[in-house]
Design a protein around this motif. Structure first.
Motif, PDB file in Angstrom:
ATOM      1  N   PRO A  50      -7.109  -4.973  35.430  1.00  0.00           N
ATOM      2  CA  PRO A  50      -7.669  -4.183  36.940  1.00  0.00           C
ATOM      3  C   PRO A  50      -7.555  -5.775  37.927  1.00  0.00           C
ATOM      4  N   ASP A  51      -8.098  -7.048  37.459  1.00  0.00           N
ATOM      5  CA  ASP A  51      -8.235  -8.123  38.082  1.00  0.00           C
ATOM      6  C   ASP A  51      -7.855  -9.395  37.791  1.00  0.00           C
ATOM      7  N   VAL A  52      -6.970  -9.959  38.526  1.00  0.00           N
ATOM      8  CA  VAL A  52      -6.042 -10.971  38.447  1.00  0.00           C
ATOM      9  C   VAL A  52      -6.534 -12.427  38.698  1.00  0.00           C
ATOM     10  N   VAL A  53      -6.731 -13.247  38.683  1.00  0.00           N
ATOM     11  CA  VAL A  53      -6.556 -14.819  39.111  1.00  0.00           C
ATOM     12  C   VAL A  53      -5.714 -15.713  39.062  1.00  0.00           C
ATOM     13  N   PHE A  54      -4.934 -16.556  39.653  1.00  0.00           N
ATOM     14  CA  PHE A  54      -3.458 -17.727  39.567  1.00  0.00           C
ATOM     15  C   PHE A  54      -4.385 -18.710  40.356  1.00  0.00           C
ATOM     16  N   ALA A  55      -4.497 -19.164  39.874  1.00  0.00           N
ATOM     17  CA  ALA A  55      -5.442 -20.436  40.787  1.00  0.00           C
ATOM     18  C   ALA A  55      -5.093 -21.798  40.693  1.00  0.00           C
ATOM     19  N   LEU A  56      -3.684 -22.735  41.598  1.00  0.00           N
ATOM     20  CA  LEU A  56      -3.485 -23.610  41.232  1.00  0.00           C
ATOM     21  C   LEU A  56      -3.844 -24.779  42.241  1.00  0.00           C
ATOM     22  N   SER A  57      -3.788 -25.923  41.792  1.00  0.00           N
ATOM     23  CA  SER A  57      -3.898 -26.602  42.163  1.00  0.00           C
ATOM     24  C   SER A  57      -3.314 -28.506  41.954  1.00  0.00           C
ATOM     25  N   ARG A  58      -2.404 -28.559  42.846  1.00  0.00           N
ATOM     26  CA  ARG A  58      -1.445 -29.659  43.623  1.00  0.00           C
ATOM     27  C   ARG A  58      -1.976 -30.960  43.955  1.00  0.00           C
ATOM     28  N   HIS A  59      -1.740 -32.036  43.721  1.00  0.00           N
ATOM     29  CA  HIS A  59      -2.204 -33.120  43.879  1.00  0.00           C
ATOM     30  C   HIS A  59      -3.351 -32.551  45.020  1.00  0.00           C
ATOM     31  N   GLY A  60      -4.502 -31.813  43.940  1.00  0.00           N
ATOM     32  CA  GLY A  60      -5.740 -31.492  44.929  1.00  0.00           C
ATOM     33  C   GLY A  60      -5.553 -30.515  46.025  1.00  0.00           C
ATOM     34  N   ALA A 341      -5.387 -22.820  36.896  1.00  0.00           N
ATOM     35  CA  ALA A 341      -5.993 -21.488  36.277  1.00  0.00           C
ATOM     36  C   ALA A 341      -5.821 -20.311  36.112  1.00  0.00           C
ATOM     37  N   ALA A 342      -5.967 -19.695  35.324  1.00  0.00           N
ATOM     38  CA  ALA A 342      -5.496 -18.411  35.603  1.00  0.00           C
ATOM     39  C   ALA A 342      -6.180 -17.423  34.945  1.00  0.00           C
ATOM     40  N   MET A 343      -6.417 -15.954  35.035  1.00  0.00           N
ATOM     41  CA  MET A 343      -7.934 -14.835  34.602  1.00  0.00           C
ATOM     42  C   MET A 343      -7.153 -14.001  34.727  1.00  0.00           C
ATOM     43  N   CYS A 344      -7.247 -12.808  33.930  1.00  0.00           N
ATOM     44  CA  CYS A 344      -7.209 -11.919  33.866  1.00  0.00           C
ATOM     45  C   CYS A 344      -8.014 -10.760  33.320  1.00  0.00           C
ATOM     46  N   THR A 345      -8.811  -9.563  33.594  1.00  0.00           N
ATOM     47  CA  THR A 345      -9.483  -8.427  33.186  1.00  0.00           C
ATOM     48  C   THR A 345      -9.193  -7.704  32.008  1.00  0.00           C
ATOM     49  N   ARG A 346      -8.355  -7.993  31.160  1.00  0.00           N
ATOM     50  CA  ARG A 346      -8.091  -6.874  30.396  1.00  0.00           C
ATOM     51  C   ARG A 346      -7.198  -8.068  29.382  1.00  0.00           C
ATOM     52  N   ARG A 347      -7.485  -7.433  27.652  1.00  0.00           N
ATOM     53  CA  ARG A 347      -7.097  -7.712  26.465  1.00  0.00           C
ATOM     54  C   ARG A 347      -5.516  -7.160  26.614  1.00  0.00           C
ATOM     55  N   PHE A 348      -4.426  -8.381  26.369  1.00  0.00           N
ATOM     56  CA  PHE A 348      -2.973  -7.299  25.882  1.00  0.00           C
ATOM     57  C   PHE A 348      -2.929  -8.011  24.810  1.00  0.00           C
ATOM     58  N   ARG A 349      -2.283  -7.015  24.218  1.00  0.00           N
ATOM     59  CA  ARG A 349      -0.713  -6.195  22.997  1.00  0.00           C
ATOM     60  C   ARG A 349      -0.121  -8.608  23.222  1.00  0.00           C
ATOM     61  N   ALA A 350       0.087  -8.558  22.126  1.00  0.00           N
ATOM     62  CA  ALA A 350       0.769  -9.917  22.191  1.00  0.00           C
ATOM     63  C   ALA A 350       1.869 -10.349  22.785  1.00  0.00           C
ATOM     64  N   ARG A 351       3.166  -9.097  23.235  1.00  0.00           N
ATOM     65  CA  ARG A 351       4.652  -9.922  23.779  1.00  0.00           C
ATOM     66  C   ARG A 351       3.761  -9.290  25.278  1.00  0.00           C
ATOM     67  N   ASP A 352       2.883  -8.656  26.358  1.00  0.00           N
ATOM     68  CA  ASP A 352       2.728  -8.403  27.555  1.00  0.00           C
ATOM     69  C   ASP A 352       2.530  -9.637  28.305  1.00  0.00           C
ATOM     70  N   ALA A 353       2.245  -9.662  29.582  1.00  0.00           N
ATOM     71  CA  ALA A 353       3.121 -11.081  30.414  1.00  0.00           C
ATOM     72  C   ALA A 353       2.246 -11.639  30.355  1.00  0.00           C
ATOM     73  N   PHE A 354       0.774 -11.915  30.325  1.00  0.00           N
ATOM     74  CA  PHE A 354       0.469 -12.917  31.217  1.00  0.00           C
ATOM     75  C   PHE A 354      -0.229 -14.707  30.733  1.00  0.00           C
ATOM     76  N   ILE A 355       0.336 -14.288  28.778  1.00  0.00           N
ATOM     77  CA  ILE A 355      -0.398 -15.941  28.396  1.00  0.00           C
ATOM     78  C   ILE A 355       2.130 -16.630  28.728  1.00  0.00           C
ATOM     79  N   PRO A 356       3.086 -15.838  28.863  1.00  0.00           N
ATOM     80  CA  PRO A 356       4.109 -16.238  28.921  1.00  0.00           C
ATOM     81  C   PRO A 356       4.581 -16.321  30.468  1.00  0.00           C
ATOM     82  N   THR A 357       4.153 -15.407  31.805  1.00  0.00           N
ATOM     83  CA  THR A 357       3.511 -15.426  32.555  1.00  0.00           C
ATOM     84  C   THR A 357       3.138 -16.982  33.632  1.00  0.00           C
ATOM     85  N   ALA A 358       1.838 -17.508  32.782  1.00  0.00           N
ATOM     86  CA  ALA A 358       1.153 -18.278  33.312  1.00  0.00           C
ATOM     87  C   ALA A 358       1.317 -19.861  32.849  1.00  0.00           C
ATOM     88  N   TYR A 359       2.609 -19.521  31.842  1.00  0.00           N
ATOM     89  CA  TYR A 359       3.175 -21.095  31.087  1.00  0.00           C
ATOM     90  C   TYR A 359       4.191 -21.177  31.538  1.00  0.00           C
TER      91      TYR A 359
END
Length: 365
Positions: A50-60, A341-359
């Protein structure tokens, strides 16, 4: 799984597509790097939540992209606080490092003696260092946790296990192996660490973490308690539609109570990237040093607060977290000056995309 300790320094967890309807882009400047924007947009599009945020900082220089399958909330997604779950342990690890670096206590102190001064330490006691490095020998959760949590398993399982039960379960625990000999991820152990730090400093957890970590690092958008729909993101179950109540952690504050805004999380991570001249400088440096190696060939490296993996040019540090309805990923790479910093508002099953995508986003930065 055997471990090899390293001398102590003074719930870890790609498909691209069109960006779903959501919040307008929020970039650090109008000419934000096109490649960074493209990669973040692809990451947002890969996560079905439902909600996804990807926040990235590179050299500030910060770039934040938001989206999701749900209509944008009344408060912009990048301004909401998100539940960190086990990623809260990075704050607890930094707190412990700060208290040891400043001489307030020693990581070698027996936790049981701190919690019950009348109890003799005995041979091979569980120390504060064992608790933060998951080598205490404690299980992931107390033996009676599941029975107590069952009535609220799908709403707030931790709420029914208060602080006094965490402490009592630890003091009554009959260990099966010598501390420091095996690694086993334990929410129970880090929760016990929090109570030991409270007892050692005679300070409640919210006051302790706020005074020693959050306030010095100017994390005004970070808290340990739910605030309400105008400040906090709402989580969802695996179906992506059923909302979950705000997390109540009971006696597990040190293991999972932090909730924070994306920009506060970038501030926290930027401090780890460049500790020089900041508050908590010594502690920020300490939590980057390896303290434990485990697994086949001792290839898995841990610091006081982070999982550490190698890259071609240097190590990357990361930690994931999940609650009943939200997930989070925090990481940084000193070699590229990158924090994510990555966040989402859903609890996924182990093989869904959130953690692999962020990593992958951090690893390829």
């Amino acid at each position: 799984m055997t471990t090899r300790p390293v001398p102590w320094p003074g719930d870890p967890l790609g498909v691209t597509g069109e960006l779903p309807p959501g919040d307008p882009p929020l970039d650090a400047s109008a000419d934000a790097d096109d490649d960074v924007v493209r990669r973040l947009d692809a990451a947002v599009g890969a996560v079905d939540a439902p909600d996804v945020v990807f926040a990235l900082s590179r050299h500030g220089r910060r770039t934040v992209r938001c989206g999701g399958s749900a209509p944008p909330p009344c408060v912009a997604r990048h301004e909401l606080r998100y539940e960190m779950g086990s990623a809260s342990k990075t704050f607890t690890g930094l707190l412990l490092a700060h208290l040891t670096q400043t001489g307030r206590l020693s990581a070698a102190e027996p936790a049981a003696t701190i919690l019950d001064p009348t109890r003799p330490a005995g041979p091979d006691p569980v120390t504060l260092a064992h608790l933060i490095t998951h080598t205490s020998g404690l299980p992931g959760l107390p033996a009676d946790f599941f029975v107590r949590a069952l009535p609220t398993w799908r709403t707030n399982p931790y709420a029914r296990y208060p602080a006094e039960r965490v402490i009592d379960a630890f003091l009554r625990h009959r260990r099966r192996r010598k501390p420091g000999t095996r690694w086993h991820y334990s929410n129970f152990g880090v929760a016990v660490l929090g109570h030991a730090l409270m007892a050692a400093t005679a300070t409640p957890w919210d006051e302790l973490l706020t005074g020693q970590v959050l306030r010095p690092l100017r994390l005004s958008g970070t808290t340990l308690c739910p605030g309400g729909t105008d400040t906090d993101a709402v989580g969802h179950l695996r179906d992506g539609t059923t909302p979950t109540p705000a997390l109540s952690v009971g006696g597990f504050q040190a293991a999972g109570a932090v909730r924070a805004t994306p920009h506060d999380l970038l501030t926290f991570l930027e401090a780890h990237l460049d500790p020089a001249g900041r508050p908590l400088t010594d502690a920020l440096r300490a939590v980057r040093r390896p303290v434990l190696r485990r697994g086949l060939g001792h290839r898995h490296v841990h610091t006081v607060a982070w999982f550490q993996h190698p890259t071609e040019h240097g190590p990357m540090y990361f930690h994931g977290g999940a609650t009943l309805g939200q997930q989070a990923f925090l990481g940084f790479r000193p070699d590229t000056g990158t924090a994510l910093a990555a966040m989402c508002t859903r609890r996924f099953r182990a093989r869904d995309a959130f953690i692999p995508t962020a990593y992958a986003l951090l690893a390829e930065a």
